[in-house]
Design a protein around this motif. Structure first.
Motif, PDB file in Angstrom:
ATOM      1  N   MET A   1       0.857  -1.207   0.000  1.00  0.00           N
ATOM      2  CA  MET A   1       0.000   0.000   0.000  1.00  0.00           C
ATOM      3  C   MET A   1       0.887   1.250   0.000  1.00  0.00           C
ATOM      4  O   MET A   1       1.845   1.330   0.767  1.00  0.00           O
ATOM      5  CB  MET A   1      -0.884  -0.014   1.254  1.00  0.00           C
ATOM      6  N   LEU A   2       0.580   2.169  -0.892  1.00  0.00           N
ATOM      7  CA  LEU A   2       1.397   3.381  -1.005  1.00  0.00           C
ATOM      8  C   LEU A   2       0.868   4.492  -0.098  1.00  0.00           C
ATOM      9  O   LEU A   2      -0.340   4.589   0.148  1.00  0.00           O
ATOM     10  CB  LEU A   2       1.390   3.876  -2.459  1.00  0.00           C
ATOM     11  N   ILE A   3       1.782   5.302   0.375  1.00  0.00           N
ATOM     12  CA  ILE A   3       1.391   6.426   1.231  1.00  0.00           C
ATOM     13  C   ILE A   3       0.659   7.474   0.387  1.00  0.00           C
ATOM     14  O   ILE A   3       1.134   7.884  -0.672  1.00  0.00           O
ATOM     15  CB  ILE A   3       2.625   7.047   1.911  1.00  0.00           C
ATOM     16  N   ALA A   4      -0.514   7.845   0.865  1.00  0.00           N
ATOM     17  CA  ALA A   4      -1.340   8.860   0.198  1.00  0.00           C
ATOM     18  C   ALA A   4      -2.210   9.509   1.271  1.00  0.00           C
ATOM     19  O   ALA A   4      -2.141   9.129   2.451  1.00  0.00           O
ATOM     20  CB  ALA A   4      -2.221   8.200  -0.866  1.00  0.00           C
ATOM     21  N   ALA A   5      -3.017  10.468   0.882  1.00  0.00           N
ATOM     22  CA  ALA A   5      -3.886  11.155   1.840  1.00  0.00           C
ATOM     23  C   ALA A   5      -4.781  10.142   2.553  1.00  0.00           C
ATOM     24  O   ALA A   5      -5.239   9.168   1.959  1.00  0.00           O
ATOM     25  CB  ALA A   5      -4.749  12.192   1.122  1.00  0.00           C
ATOM     26  N   ASN A   6      -5.000  10.374   3.831  1.00  0.00           N
ATOM     27  CA  ASN A   6      -5.870   9.553   4.667  1.00  0.00           C
ATOM     28  C   ASN A   6      -5.354   8.131   4.905  1.00  0.00           C
ATOM     29  O   ASN A   6      -6.122   7.232   5.224  1.00  0.00           O
ATOM     30  CB  ASN A   6      -7.307   9.519   4.131  1.00  0.00           C
ATOM     31  N   LYS A   7      -4.047   7.935   4.744  1.00  0.00           N
ATOM     32  CA  LYS A   7      -3.433   6.687   5.179  1.00  0.00           C
ATOM     33  C   LYS A   7      -2.837   6.930   6.569  1.00  0.00           C
ATOM     34  O   LYS A   7      -2.344   8.025   6.871  1.00  0.00           O
ATOM     35  CB  LYS A   7      -2.298   6.255   4.238  1.00  0.00           C
ATOM     36  N   GLY A  44       7.595  19.457   4.514  1.00  0.00           N
ATOM     37  CA  GLY A  44       8.642  18.918   3.647  1.00  0.00           C
ATOM     38  C   GLY A  44       8.806  17.419   3.794  1.00  0.00           C
ATOM     39  O   GLY A  44       9.099  16.707   2.828  1.00  0.00           O
ATOM     40  N   LEU A  45       8.606  16.912   4.998  1.00  0.00           N
ATOM     41  CA  LEU A  45       8.727  15.473   5.240  1.00  0.00           C
ATOM     42  C   LEU A  45       7.514  14.740   4.666  1.00  0.00           C
ATOM     43  O   LEU A  45       7.633  13.684   4.046  1.00  0.00           O
ATOM     44  CB  LEU A  45       8.864  15.204   6.741  1.00  0.00           C
ATOM     45  N   GLU A  46       6.337  15.328   4.864  1.00  0.00           N
ATOM     46  CA  GLU A  46       5.104  14.726   4.339  1.00  0.00           C
ATOM     47  C   GLU A  46       5.201  14.586   2.816  1.00  0.00           C
ATOM     48  O   GLU A  46       4.867  13.548   2.246  1.00  0.00           O
ATOM     49  CB  GLU A  46       3.914  15.602   4.747  1.00  0.00           C
ATOM     50  N   LYS A  47       5.697  15.636   2.161  1.00  0.00           N
ATOM     51  CA  LYS A  47       5.851  15.624   0.707  1.00  0.00           C
ATOM     52  C   LYS A  47       6.758  14.480   0.264  1.00  0.00           C
ATOM     53  O   LYS A  47       6.490  13.779  -0.703  1.00  0.00           O
ATOM     54  CB  LYS A  47       6.469  16.960   0.253  1.00  0.00           C
ATOM     55  N   ALA A  48       7.861  14.292   0.994  1.00  0.00           N
ATOM     56  CA  ALA A  48       8.845  13.273   0.605  1.00  0.00           C
ATOM     57  C   ALA A  48       8.306  11.858   0.805  1.00  0.00           C
ATOM     58  O   ALA A  48       8.745  10.917   0.143  1.00  0.00           O
ATOM     59  CB  ALA A  48      10.124  13.463   1.422  1.00  0.00           C
ATOM     60  N   LEU A  50       5.142  10.872   0.369  1.00  0.00           N
ATOM     61  CA  LEU A  50       4.048  10.557  -0.555  1.00  0.00           C
ATOM     62  C   LEU A  50       4.509   9.487  -1.547  1.00  0.00           C
ATOM     63  O   LEU A  50       5.554   9.619  -2.181  1.00  0.00           O
ATOM     64  CB  LEU A  50       3.623  11.834  -1.301  1.00  0.00           C
ATOM     65  N   GLY A  51       3.705   8.425  -1.684  1.00  0.00           N
ATOM     66  CA  GLY A  51       4.014   7.386  -2.674  1.00  0.00           C
ATOM     67  C   GLY A  51       4.982   6.318  -2.196  1.00  0.00           C
ATOM     68  O   GLY A  51       5.249   5.356  -2.905  1.00  0.00           O
ATOM     69  N   LYS A  52       5.519   6.484  -0.969  1.00  0.00           N
ATOM     70  CA  LYS A  52       6.423   5.467  -0.424  1.00  0.00           C
ATOM     71  C   LYS A  52       5.591   4.339   0.196  1.00  0.00           C
ATOM     72  O   LYS A  52       4.381   4.449   0.360  1.00  0.00           O
ATOM     73  CB  LYS A  52       7.339   6.084   0.635  1.00  0.00           C
ATOM     74  N   GLN A  53       6.282   3.230   0.551  1.00  0.00           N
ATOM     75  CA  GLN A  53       5.559   2.107   1.145  1.00  0.00           C
ATOM     76  C   GLN A  53       6.385   1.492   2.281  1.00  0.00           C
ATOM     77  O   GLN A  53       7.553   1.848   2.467  1.00  0.00           O
ATOM     78  CB  GLN A  53       5.237   1.063   0.090  1.00  0.00           C
ATOM     79  N   ALA A  54       5.761   0.559   3.003  1.00  0.00           N
ATOM     80  CA  ALA A  54       6.427  -0.072   4.147  1.00  0.00           C
ATOM     81  C   ALA A  54       7.759  -0.662   3.711  1.00  0.00           C
ATOM     82  O   ALA A  54       7.859  -1.292   2.665  1.00  0.00           O
ATOM     83  CB  ALA A  54       5.533  -1.152   4.745  1.00  0.00           C
ATOM     84  N   GLY A  55       8.791  -0.434   4.520  1.00  0.00           N
ATOM     85  CA  GLY A  55      10.124  -0.940   4.220  1.00  0.00           C
ATOM     86  C   GLY A  55      11.012   0.083   3.532  1.00  0.00           C
ATOM     87  O   GLY A  55      12.233  -0.055   3.540  1.00  0.00           O
ATOM     88  N   ASP A  56      10.403   1.102   2.911  1.00  0.00           N
ATOM     89  CA  ASP A  56      11.209   2.131   2.244  1.00  0.00           C
ATOM     90  C   ASP A  56      11.995   2.929   3.275  1.00  0.00           C
ATOM     91  O   ASP A  56      11.496   3.234   4.361  1.00  0.00           O
ATOM     92  CB  ASP A  56      10.315   3.098   1.451  1.00  0.00           C
ATOM     93  N   GLU A  57      13.245   3.259   2.892  1.00  0.00           N
ATOM     94  CA  GLU A  57      14.058   4.113   3.747  1.00  0.00           C
ATOM     95  C   GLU A  57      14.450   5.336   2.955  1.00  0.00           C
ATOM     96  O   GLU A  57      14.759   5.231   1.767  1.00  0.00           O
ATOM     97  CB  GLU A  57      15.328   3.372   4.190  1.00  0.00           C
ATOM     98  N   LEU A  58      14.403   6.494   3.591  1.00  0.00           N
ATOM     99  CA  LEU A  58      14.781   7.695   2.863  1.00  0.00           C
ATOM    100  C   LEU A  58      15.489   8.698   3.761  1.00  0.00           C
ATOM    101  O   LEU A  58      15.304   8.705   4.974  1.00  0.00           O
ATOM    102  CB  LEU A  58      13.580   8.333   2.154  1.00  0.00           C
ATOM    103  N   ASP A  59      16.323   9.490   3.114  1.00  0.00           N
ATOM    104  CA  ASP A  59      16.993  10.607   3.770  1.00  0.00           C
ATOM    105  C   ASP A  59      16.420  11.868   3.156  1.00  0.00           C
ATOM    106  O   ASP A  59      16.484  12.041   1.945  1.00  0.00           O
ATOM    107  CB  ASP A  59      18.499  10.560   3.529  1.00  0.00           C
ATOM    108  N   SER A 139       4.887   0.940   8.585  1.00  0.00           N
ATOM    109  CA  SER A 139       3.624   0.370   8.109  1.00  0.00           C
ATOM    110  C   SER A 139       2.747   1.452   7.503  1.00  0.00           C
ATOM    111  O   SER A 139       2.895   2.638   7.815  1.00  0.00           O
ATOM    112  CB  SER A 139       2.876  -0.321   9.261  1.00  0.00           C
ATOM    113  N   VAL A 140       1.855   1.018   6.628  1.00  0.00           N
ATOM    114  CA  VAL A 140       0.880   1.915   5.992  1.00  0.00           C
ATOM    115  C   VAL A 140      -0.460   1.186   5.979  1.00  0.00           C
ATOM    116  O   VAL A 140      -0.530   0.025   5.594  1.00  0.00           O
ATOM    117  CB  VAL A 140       1.271   2.247   4.528  1.00  0.00           C
ATOM    118  N   ARG A 141      -1.496   1.844   6.460  1.00  0.00           N
ATOM    119  CA  ARG A 141      -2.843   1.250   6.395  1.00  0.00           C
ATOM    120  C   ARG A 141      -3.844   2.367   6.130  1.00  0.00           C
ATOM    121  O   ARG A 141      -3.521   3.545   6.263  1.00  0.00           O
ATOM    122  CB  ARG A 141      -3.185   0.530   7.717  1.00  0.00           C
TER     123      ARG A 141
END
Ligand SMILES: [Zn+2]
Length: 161
Positions: A1-7, A44-48, A50-59, A139-141
Motif C-alpha cells: 500500500m502506497l502512502i497517500a492522503a488519509n493513510k 517537507g517530510l510529508e511531501k517526501a 508521498l508514494g512510499k511504502q512499508a520498508g522504504d528508507e529515505l533521507d 507500516s501503511v494502512r
C-alpha cells in the motif's frame, strides 16, 4: 500500500541538524504514527513520504520554509520584568505561552535578561534550520473514518483519548 492522503503511516525517524546533532528520534520508543495529508508532520517530510511504502528508507533534507519557517527578528521583543509577575525567578531558556499577533497561542523563550528587560523570542527553536530526517516506513494502512474526522491517528504512536 502506497502512502497517500488519509493513510495511517508509522515511521521510525531520526532528526538531525546541519551539524549532525540528533534533535529528535523515535529510536528506543514506538514508531511515530501520523495521518498523511493532515499536517501532522512538517510539510517537507510529508511531501517526501508521498508514494512510499512499508520498508522504504529515505533521507530527506527539509529547508526552513518547509519546516519551522525562517528565523524572524520581528518575533523578538523586549518586555519589562513586571509582566512576568507570579514567576519567582526568570532564567534564560524559560518558555512561556503568549498570545501571538494572530490571536493564536505561541511559545516564547527567554533569550536574555538585562536589568528589568526581558528579551523574549517567539521563533520556534528550530526556525531557520535545515532539518535532516532519516526515515524508515514501518507500516501503511487505511485510516479509520474516526481518525480522518479527528485529523490524527489513534493507538500506539498516535493519540490516546
Ligand atoms: Zn482522536
Amino acid at each position: 500500500m502506497l502512502i497517500a492522503a488519509n493513510k495511517a503511516v508509522s515511521i521510525d525517524y531520526t532528526l538531525t541538524n546541519d551539524a549532525g546533532e540528533v534533535i529528535d528520534s523515535s529510536a528506543g520508543g514506538a514508531p511515530l504514527a501520523y495521518l498523511h495529508g493532515a499536517g501532522n508532520i512538517i510539510g517537507g517530510l510529508e511531501k517526501a513520504l508521498l508514494g512510499k511504502q512499508a520498508g522504504d528508507e529515505l533521507d530527506v533534507a527539509v529547508e526552513p520554509e518547509d519546516a519551522y519557517g525562517e528565523y524572524s527578528a520581528e518575533l523578538v521583543a523586549t518586555l519589562n520584568r513586571s509582566m512576568f509577575e507570579g514567576v519567582d525567578e526568570l532564567e534564560v531558556g524559560m518558555q512561556f505561552h503568549a498570545s501571538g499577533p494572530d490571536g493564536g497561542m505561541q511559545i516564547v523563550t527567554i533569550r536574555e535578561l538585562e536589568g528589568d528587560d526581558v528579551i523574549v523570542d517567539g521563533n520556534h527553536p528550530l526556525a531557520g534550520q535545515r532539518l535532516h530526517f532519516k526515515v524508515k516506513v514501518v507500516s501503511v494502512r487505511d485510516a479509520s473514518e474516526e481518525e480522518v474526522a479527528h485529523g490524527h491517528i489513534h493507538g500506539e504512536g498516535g493519540h490516546h483519548h
